[in-house]
Design an enzyme around this catalytic site. Structure first.
Site, PDB file in Angstrom:
ATOM      1  N   LYS A 158     -11.101  53.208 -72.738  1.00  0.00           N
ATOM      2  CA  LYS A 158     -11.677  52.599 -71.525  1.00  0.00           C
ATOM      3  C   LYS A 158     -12.733  51.533 -71.977  1.00  0.00           C
ATOM      4  CE  LYS A 158     -11.380  56.825 -68.586  1.00  0.00           C
ATOM      5  NZ  LYS A 158     -12.187  57.818 -67.971  1.00  0.00           N
ATOM      6  N   GLY A 164     -13.923  51.836 -62.085  1.00  0.00           N
ATOM      7  CA  GLY A 164     -13.041  51.628 -61.068  1.00  0.00           C
ATOM      8  C   GLY A 164     -11.694  51.333 -61.337  1.00  0.00           C
ATOM      9  N   GLY A 165     -11.282  51.964 -62.611  1.00  0.00           N
ATOM     10  CA  GLY A 165      -9.956  51.733 -62.911  1.00  0.00           C
ATOM     11  C   GLY A 165      -9.509  50.542 -63.732  1.00  0.00           C
ATOM     12  N   GLU A 275     -18.899  60.483 -59.478  1.00  0.00           N
ATOM     13  CA  GLU A 275     -17.366  60.858 -59.442  1.00  0.00           C
ATOM     14  C   GLU A 275     -16.941  61.989 -60.522  1.00  0.00           C
ATOM     15  OE1 GLU A 275     -15.928  56.440 -58.014  1.00  0.00           O
ATOM     16  OE2 GLU A 275     -15.654  57.039 -60.089  1.00  0.00           O
ATOM     17  N   ARG A 292     -24.894  53.139 -55.089  1.00  0.00           N
ATOM     18  CA  ARG A 292     -24.542  52.399 -53.889  1.00  0.00           C
ATOM     19  C   ARG A 292     -24.315  53.620 -52.838  1.00  0.00           C
ATOM     20  NH1 ARG A 292     -19.551  51.382 -56.218  1.00  0.00           N
ATOM     21  NH2 ARG A 292     -17.983  52.385 -54.948  1.00  0.00           N
ATOM     22  N   VAL A 295     -18.097  53.238 -49.281  1.00  0.00           N
ATOM     23  CA  VAL A 295     -17.033  53.036 -48.137  1.00  0.00           C
ATOM     24  C   VAL A 295     -16.984  54.375 -47.444  1.00  0.00           C
ATOM     25  CG1 VAL A 295     -14.846  52.367 -47.360  1.00  0.00           C
ATOM     26  CG2 VAL A 295     -15.914  51.096 -49.187  1.00  0.00           C
TER      27      VAL A 295
HETATM   28  C1  MV4 Z   1      -9.324  59.092 -66.404  1.00  0.00           C
HETATM   29  C2  MV4 Z   1      -8.052  59.682 -66.136  1.00  0.00           C
HETATM   30  C3  MV4 Z   1      -7.589  60.614 -67.109  1.00  0.00           C
HETATM   31  N1  MV4 Z   1      -8.131  60.982 -68.154  1.00  0.00           N
HETATM   32  N2  MV4 Z   1     -10.111  59.377 -67.795  1.00  0.00           N
HETATM   33  C4  MV4 Z   1      -9.532  55.716 -63.075  1.00  0.00           C
HETATM   34  C5  MV4 Z   1     -10.779  55.308 -62.479  1.00  0.00           C
HETATM   35  C6  MV4 Z   1     -11.696  55.140 -63.497  1.00  0.00           C
HETATM   36  N3  MV4 Z   1     -12.866  55.419 -62.744  1.00  0.00           N
HETATM   37  C7  MV4 Z   1     -11.277  56.137 -64.314  1.00  0.00           C
HETATM   38  N4  MV4 Z   1      -9.966  56.575 -63.971  1.00  0.00           N
HETATM   39  C8  MV4 Z   1      -9.251  57.495 -64.713  1.00  0.00           C
HETATM   40  N5  MV4 Z   1      -9.922  58.112 -65.790  1.00  0.00           N
HETATM   41  C9  MV4 Z   1      -9.314  60.324 -68.352  1.00  0.00           C
HETATM   42  N6  MV4 Z   1     -10.144  60.717 -69.413  1.00  0.00           N
HETATM   43  C10 MV4 Z   1      -7.425  59.129 -65.041  1.00  0.00           C
HETATM   44  C11 MV4 Z   1      -8.060  58.128 -64.337  1.00  0.00           C
HETATM   45  C12 MV4 Z   1      -7.324  57.846 -63.023  1.00  0.00           C
HETATM   46  C13 MV4 Z   1      -7.808  57.968 -61.797  1.00  0.00           C
HETATM   47  C14 MV4 Z   1      -9.104  58.446 -61.729  1.00  0.00           C
HETATM   48  C15 MV4 Z   1      -9.579  58.709 -60.313  1.00  0.00           C
HETATM   49  C16 MV4 Z   1      -8.640  58.305 -59.298  1.00  0.00           C
HETATM   50  C17 MV4 Z   1      -7.207  57.742 -59.357  1.00  0.00           C
HETATM   51  C18 MV4 Z   1      -6.903  57.507 -60.729  1.00  0.00           C
HETATM   52  C19 MV4 Z   1      -5.672  56.972 -61.099  1.00  0.00           C
HETATM   53  C20 MV4 Z   1      -5.551  56.744 -62.128  1.00  0.00           C
HETATM   54  C21 MV4 Z   1      -6.163  57.204 -63.238  1.00  0.00           C
END
Ligand code: MV4
Length: 449
Positions: A158, A164-165, A275, A292, A295
């Site tokens: 990351k 936010g992805g 989150e 913040r 939505v």
């Molecule tokens: C992750 C994950 C799985 N494992 N981290 C997506 C948004 C960002 N804030 C972090 N995200 C994710 N982090 C680990 N270690 C899967 C996601 C993720 C996800 C998270 C929340 C809502 C939708 C998602 C869709 C794909 C991946």
């Protein structure tokens, strides 16, 4: 006390803030771009100032123009809404320098939460569960290989400046690691101006569960339970609900308590959201903190009978919270469908244009947060949200039945919207059974079902 608040935003959230100000007896200033002269936030505010061209960079994202508008109109405070400058620590600092109260947490807290590795470290220090991985930034590829020895696969890379992805890469084997690391680093450098990455164990098909928080300036922090936000497409939420159908009261209490602890520990002020990822064994882990109003805040407002935007303004004025955790009682169920100007059958392609016909649903348990009106023209320059349709019921089933009815009543002609998508989705067996996770919309094909 604030006498006048400038709203540094547009669309439905600008209206939402104006409504809260009106109930508090606070005057309002709207700012708008040249593309938004016909917007309702301009009409409903006490004053309005055009701050620049349609492109956000010259208007809603331009700190100098917004602060100048606040100075000219004599506003005491700025409400940033969501998006645009809402999580920009430099903007918050500029407000403070101009002696205008930024309605939100301190610039330092915004900055800390904006750095995803620092945010994670501060939450871990506060006792919030975090996903195992590199402690902080990866300093080199070999550092990455060291972390992999204890973590195993799959992992996710990351960007520290992402969120936010954006800027993430899943890596499932040793031989894929080096190329993914290099590509993620290059992408982060060009997209965010910061190449730094961190690594964590990848959790397969988690749920996205977030906790709503409110904190005053006197050390009181409370939570308003969770929102279930797993129904997303390419990191855009489409449906949110409160409460989550899979949380027990005990797990809700635990997650809420931990979130309060995390926020209190960083000196948080105002409305905020932590989150979490919830795995298939009900383990939860910190993911990000949003500094913040969000939505999807209305679903929480419905089930806790609370005006979060009003509270946000009151705590920014220095008032103490008028409730304690024990006074905050969950009642009923609420679901929100985001109605976007998009052609859901063509990959959710944006579809701006004139709403030639608009009829809004109503009746028991229905709330519509929108800036739209008949003959309003959705400009192509901003996000495609037309309305948030919120259905409340005594239980999830009643909320679903009311949502079905309200989607039928909702008439929009002239452009394509996501209404037909929602009509299919809320009738899907997995949705009705609350059997879904963040991978749901990539697995099912509503075009064929
Ligand atoms: C992750 C994950 C799985 N494992 N981290 C997506 C948004 C960002 N804030 C972090 N995200 C994710 N982090 C680990 N270690 C899967 C996601 C993720 C996800 C998270 C929340 C809502 C939708 C998602 C869709 C794909 C991946």
């Amino acid at each position: 006390m604030f006498k006048k608040i400038l709203i540094a935003n547009r669309g439905e959230i600008a209206l939402r803030v104006i409504r809260a100000c009106n109930e508090l007896g606070i005057a309002t200033v709207a700012v708008h771009s040249e593309a938004d002269s016909d917007s309702l936030h301009v009409r409903f505010a006490d004053e309005a100032i055009c701050i620049g061209p349609p492109a956000s960079s010259g208007s809603y994202l331009n700190p100098v123009r917004i602060i100048t508008a606040a100075e000219i109109t004599g506003a005491d405070a700025i409400h940033p809404g969501y998006g645009f400058l809402a999580e920009n620590p430099d903007f918050s600092e500029m407000c403070t320098s101009a002696r205008i109260k930024f309605i939100g947490p301190s610039a330092e807290v915004i900055r800390q939460m904006g750095d995803k590795a620092r945010a994670k470290a501060s939450m871990k220090a506060a006792g919030v569960p975090v996903i195992p991985g590199s402690e902080g930034v990866l300093t080199s590829i070999s550092h990455g290989y060291e972390v992999l020895e204890s973590s195993g696969f799959p992992v996710i890379l990351k960007a520290v400046a992402g969120g936010g992805g954006r800027g993430m890469r899943v890596v499932r084997s040793l031989k894929e690691f080096e190329v993914n690391y290099q590509m993620a680093e290059a992408e982060a450098a060009s997209a965010f101006g910061n190449p730094d990455l961190y690594l964590e164990k990848y959790i397969e098909n988690p749920r996205h569960i977030e906790i709503q928080l409110m904190a005053d300036q006197h050390g009181n922090t409370v939570h308003f339970g969770e929102r279930e936000c797993s129904i997303q497409r390419r990191h855009q939420k489409l449906i949110e609900e409160a409460p989550s159908a899979v949380l027990t009261p005990e797990l809700r209490e635990k997650m809420g308590q931990v979130a309060v602890q995390g926020a209190a520990n960083v000196g948080y002020e105002g409305a905020g959201t932590i989150e979490f990822l919830l795995d298939q064994n009900n383990n939860f882990y910190f993911m990000e903190m949003n500094t913040r109003i969000q939505v999807e805040h209305p679903v929480t407002e419905m089930v806790y009978n609370q005006d979060l935007v009003k509270d946000q303004i009151l705590v920014a004025m220095g008032e103490k919270l008028r409730y304690r955790q024990k006074d905050i009682v969950l009642r009923g169920h609420a679901i929100e469908c985001r109605i976007n100007a998009e052609d859901w059958e063509k990959n959710f392609m944006p579809n701006p244009g004139e709403l030639k016909t608009l009829h809004l649903p109503g009746g028991p348990g229905i709330r519509v947060d929108t800036h739209a009106y008949q003959h309003y023209r959705i400009p192509p320059f901003y996000d495609s949200l037309i309305a948030k349709l919120i259905a409340y019921g005594r239980d999830r089933n009643e909320a679903i039945e009311r949502m079905k009815r309200a989607l039928e009543e909702f008439i929009i002609e002239g452009i394509k919207t996501t209404i037909p998508f929602h009509q299919k989705l809320i009738r899907h067996k997995n949705f009705i059974e609350a059997d879904f996770d963040t991978g749901f919309l990539t697995r099912v094909n509503l075009l064929e079902d």
